[in-house]
Design a protein around this motif. Structure first.
Motif, mmCIF file in Angstrom:
data_model
loop_
_atom_site.group_PDB
_atom_site.id
_atom_site.type_symbol
_atom_site.label_atom_id
_atom_site.label_comp_id
_atom_site.label_asym_id
_atom_site.label_seq_id
_atom_site.Cartn_x
_atom_site.Cartn_y
_atom_site.Cartn_z
ATOM 1 N N GLU A 55 133.651 49.752 -24.432
ATOM 2 C CA GLU A 55 132.454 50.449 -24.914
ATOM 3 C C GLU A 55 132.251 51.765 -24.161
ATOM 4 O O GLU A 55 131.990 52.810 -24.756
ATOM 5 C CB GLU A 55 131.233 49.540 -24.730
ATOM 6 C CG GLU A 55 129.905 50.134 -25.145
ATOM 7 C CD GLU A 55 128.755 49.210 -24.836
ATOM 8 O OE1 GLU A 55 127.759 49.675 -24.242
ATOM 9 O OE2 GLU A 55 128.849 48.009 -25.174
ATOM 10 N N VAL A 56 132.398 51.705 -22.833
ATOM 11 C CA VAL A 56 132.249 52.912 -22.011
ATOM 12 C C VAL A 56 133.355 53.907 -22.336
ATOM 13 O O VAL A 56 133.119 55.114 -22.478
ATOM 14 C CB VAL A 56 132.268 52.561 -20.509
ATOM 15 C CG1 VAL A 56 132.282 53.834 -19.661
ATOM 16 C CG2 VAL A 56 131.063 51.702 -20.145
ATOM 17 N N LEU A 57 134.585 53.404 -22.451
ATOM 18 C CA LEU A 57 135.719 54.282 -22.727
ATOM 19 C C LEU A 57 135.540 55.003 -24.064
ATOM 20 O O LEU A 57 135.813 56.206 -24.173
ATOM 21 C CB LEU A 57 137.021 53.485 -22.738
ATOM 22 C CG LEU A 57 138.298 54.286 -23.008
ATOM 23 C CD1 LEU A 57 138.481 55.389 -21.979
ATOM 24 C CD2 LEU A 57 139.513 53.366 -23.033
ATOM 25 N N THR A 58 135.081 54.297 -25.076
ATOM 26 C CA THR A 58 134.867 54.914 -26.384
ATOM 27 C C THR A 58 133.839 56.033 -26.300
ATOM 28 O O THR A 58 134.003 57.095 -26.914
ATOM 29 C CB THR A 58 134.411 53.855 -27.406
ATOM 30 O OG1 THR A 58 135.404 52.829 -27.500
ATOM 31 C CG2 THR A 58 134.213 54.473 -28.777
ATOM 32 N N ALA A 59 132.794 55.823 -25.515
ATOM 33 C CA ALA A 59 131.780 56.861 -25.332
ATOM 34 C C ALA A 59 132.373 58.081 -24.634
ATOM 35 O O ALA A 59 132.073 59.226 -24.988
ATOM 36 C CB ALA A 59 130.601 56.310 -24.534
ATOM 37 N N LEU A 60 133.234 57.853 -23.636
ATOM 38 C CA LEU A 60 133.873 58.967 -22.933
ATOM 39 C C LEU A 60 134.780 59.754 -23.879
ATOM 40 O O LEU A 60 134.814 60.986 -23.841
ATOM 41 C CB LEU A 60 134.688 58.448 -21.750
ATOM 42 C CG LEU A 60 133.918 57.764 -20.615
ATOM 43 C CD1 LEU A 60 134.866 57.305 -19.514
ATOM 44 C CD2 LEU A 60 132.856 58.699 -20.048
ATOM 45 N N ILE A 61 135.517 59.037 -24.721
ATOM 46 C CA ILE A 61 136.414 59.698 -25.675
ATOM 47 C C ILE A 61 135.619 60.525 -26.678
ATOM 48 O O ILE A 61 135.978 61.660 -27.006
ATOM 49 C CB ILE A 61 137.277 58.652 -26.403
ATOM 50 C CG1 ILE A 61 138.255 57.985 -25.419
ATOM 51 C CG2 ILE A 61 138.052 59.293 -27.558
ATOM 52 C CD1 ILE A 61 138.963 56.777 -25.982
ATOM 53 N N ASP A 62 134.513 59.946 -27.168
ATOM 54 C CA ASP A 62 133.703 60.619 -28.193
ATOM 55 C C ASP A 62 132.766 61.669 -27.606
ATOM 56 O O ASP A 62 132.147 62.434 -28.355
ATOM 57 C CB ASP A 62 132.878 59.593 -28.973
ATOM 58 C CG ASP A 62 133.742 58.644 -29.786
ATOM 59 O OD1 ASP A 62 134.924 58.988 -30.022
ATOM 60 O OD2 ASP A 62 133.259 57.571 -30.175
ATOM 61 N N GLY A 63 132.631 61.687 -26.277
ATOM 62 C CA GLY A 63 131.741 62.646 -25.643
ATOM 63 C C GLY A 63 130.279 62.291 -25.763
ATOM 64 O O GLY A 63 129.400 63.160 -25.682
ATOM 65 N N THR A 64 129.966 61.010 -25.952
ATOM 66 C CA THR A 64 128.580 60.577 -26.056
ATOM 67 C C THR A 64 128.080 60.091 -24.704
ATOM 68 O O THR A 64 128.856 59.658 -23.851
ATOM 69 C CB THR A 64 128.428 59.461 -27.100
ATOM 70 O OG1 THR A 64 129.297 58.370 -26.753
ATOM 71 C CG2 THR A 64 128.804 59.969 -28.481
ATOM 72 N N LYS A 65 126.787 60.135 -24.524
ATOM 73 C CA LYS A 65 126.182 59.799 -23.238
ATOM 74 C C LYS A 65 126.183 58.286 -23.029
ATOM 75 O O LYS A 65 125.857 57.515 -23.932
ATOM 76 C CB LYS A 65 124.748 60.326 -23.189
ATOM 77 C CG LYS A 65 124.096 60.242 -21.810
ATOM 78 C CD LYS A 65 122.748 60.928 -21.809
ATOM 79 C CE LYS A 65 122.112 60.884 -20.423
ATOM 80 N NZ LYS A 65 120.775 61.559 -20.417
ATOM 81 N N THR A 66 126.549 57.861 -21.833
ATOM 82 C CA THR A 66 126.559 56.436 -21.506
ATOM 83 C C THR A 66 126.561 56.276 -20.000
ATOM 84 O O THR A 66 126.843 57.225 -19.256
ATOM 85 C CB THR A 66 127.802 55.745 -22.110
ATOM 86 O OG1 THR A 66 127.660 54.328 -21.958
ATOM 87 C CG2 THR A 66 129.078 56.182 -21.412
#
Length: 333
Positions: free
Chosen positions: A301-312
């Motif tokens: 979940e965290v990795l996907t946010a990092l890839i997409d550039g979304t805040k997490t």
């Protein structure tokens, strides 16, 4: 008899329109490249050639060009499949797989890494790390130089397990070993134990250091005595005067139970077994359970946010479930 017609390529479209293959690629992906601007008539000429020829873009090539492959790398610093590790890593992989399925992503297990000085290495000649959009790292102890390089390169990655900074904050999803161990110290003290022993390394990998930190914090807060014992010196337990032993490794707790069966020393194990050990008694040890499946899922979940550039939240510690068990006994003078 004619053969299968050759598939048209971007190079063919470039020849037909008198432009470079790079220009064709930019038109196909609907973008420009830095300071390169494509004249409207050139763009229309390329598009018309595509329509006239029936050219169909290779979907894999387009996804690679867009750096959106929906492929997640999984790199393990040590073997993860059942052998001598008592299936310790299996729940992590289950959580990762379930989350990948929910997100419509594929997993790429990176297995070509060579072993150098007894350890696997991510970075080597011909490594395929960048075939993936990002990578999840698994292992008790990760190479700090490689972590620092990943941080510096800006390649999206997340560690399963808390990691110290490596030239910058390391994204991770870990277990709150310190909090769980401290809670077990309070429980032991509440049952009348006044001299506690910690058996294990207590240093090195962050997971060991966190357990020992929680133990020390709990002992200091309660104002009781403590002793640190090496894992390979079971005989020192009885001579230490401790009435409860906190075993860093579950397997050491099992071995200890066999050695001191006739004594009244209580045993607490700090997590599930990381190596295979036979316990013919089927003892239910007092301790805690590591949220391994949830750690795997949240790491993706965290990795996907990092890839997409979304805040997490890039660093997360999940609570461990305390297990009452049967090996912590009340002790009153």
């Amino acid at each position: 008899m004619t053969g299968t017609p050759r598939r048209l390529t971007q190079r063919d479209i470039a020849r037909m329109t008198g432009v470079s293959q790079a220009t064709v690629s930019l038109v196909l992906n609907g973008r420009s490249d830095g300071d390169v601007r494509i004249a409207p008539d050139t763009r229309e000429r390329v598009l018309q050639a595509i329509r006239d020829s029936g050219y169909v873009a290779d979907p894999i090539a387009r996804r690679l060009a867009a750096r959106d492959n929906r492929i997640i790398g999984v790199f393990t610093y040590e073997p993860v499949f059942p052998a001598g590790n008592s299936d310790f890593y299996h729940p992590f992989l289950v959580g990762i797989e379930e989350q990948a399925e929910a997100l419509g992503s594929d997993l790429l297990l990176l297995t070509s890494a060579p072993v150098v000085d007894g350890r696997r290495r991510i970075f080597h000649e011909g490594n395929r790390l960048r075939l993936a959009d990002g990578c999840i790292l698994l292992g008790r102890s990760l190479d700090r130089d490689e972590l620092a390089r990943l941080v510096a390169d800006g390649f999206p990655f997340v560690s399963v397990g808390r990691r110290d900074d490596a030239g910058g904050p390391v994204p991770y999803v870990g277990a709150d070993y310190a909090g769980a161990t401290e809670a077990l110290v309070r429980r032991a003290v509440g049952l009348g134990h006044t001299r506690l022993a910690y058996m294990g390394q207590g240093e090195g990998p962050e997971s060991h250091a966190d357990r020992k930190a929680g133990f020390d914090r709990g002992v200091a807060a309660a104002g009781v005595d403590s002793v640190h014992l090496p894992a390979d010196d079971l005989g020192a337990v009885l001579s230490s005067g401790a009435t409860v032993v906190f075993a860093e490794e579950h397997s050491d707790g099992v071995a200890l139970a066999g050695e001191i069966r006739a004594s009244d020393v209580s045993i607490i194990t700090l997590g599930q077994p990381t190596r295979h050990v036979t316990d013919p008694t089927g003892t239910q040890f007092t301790g805690f359970a590591i949220p391994r499946r949830e750690m795997g899922a949240q790491a993706l979940e965290v990795l996907t946010a990092l890839i997409d550039g979304t805040k997490t939240r890039r660093q997360r510690l999940l609570p461990c479930e305390l297990i009452p068990g049967t090996t912590l006994e009340e002790r009153w003078k």
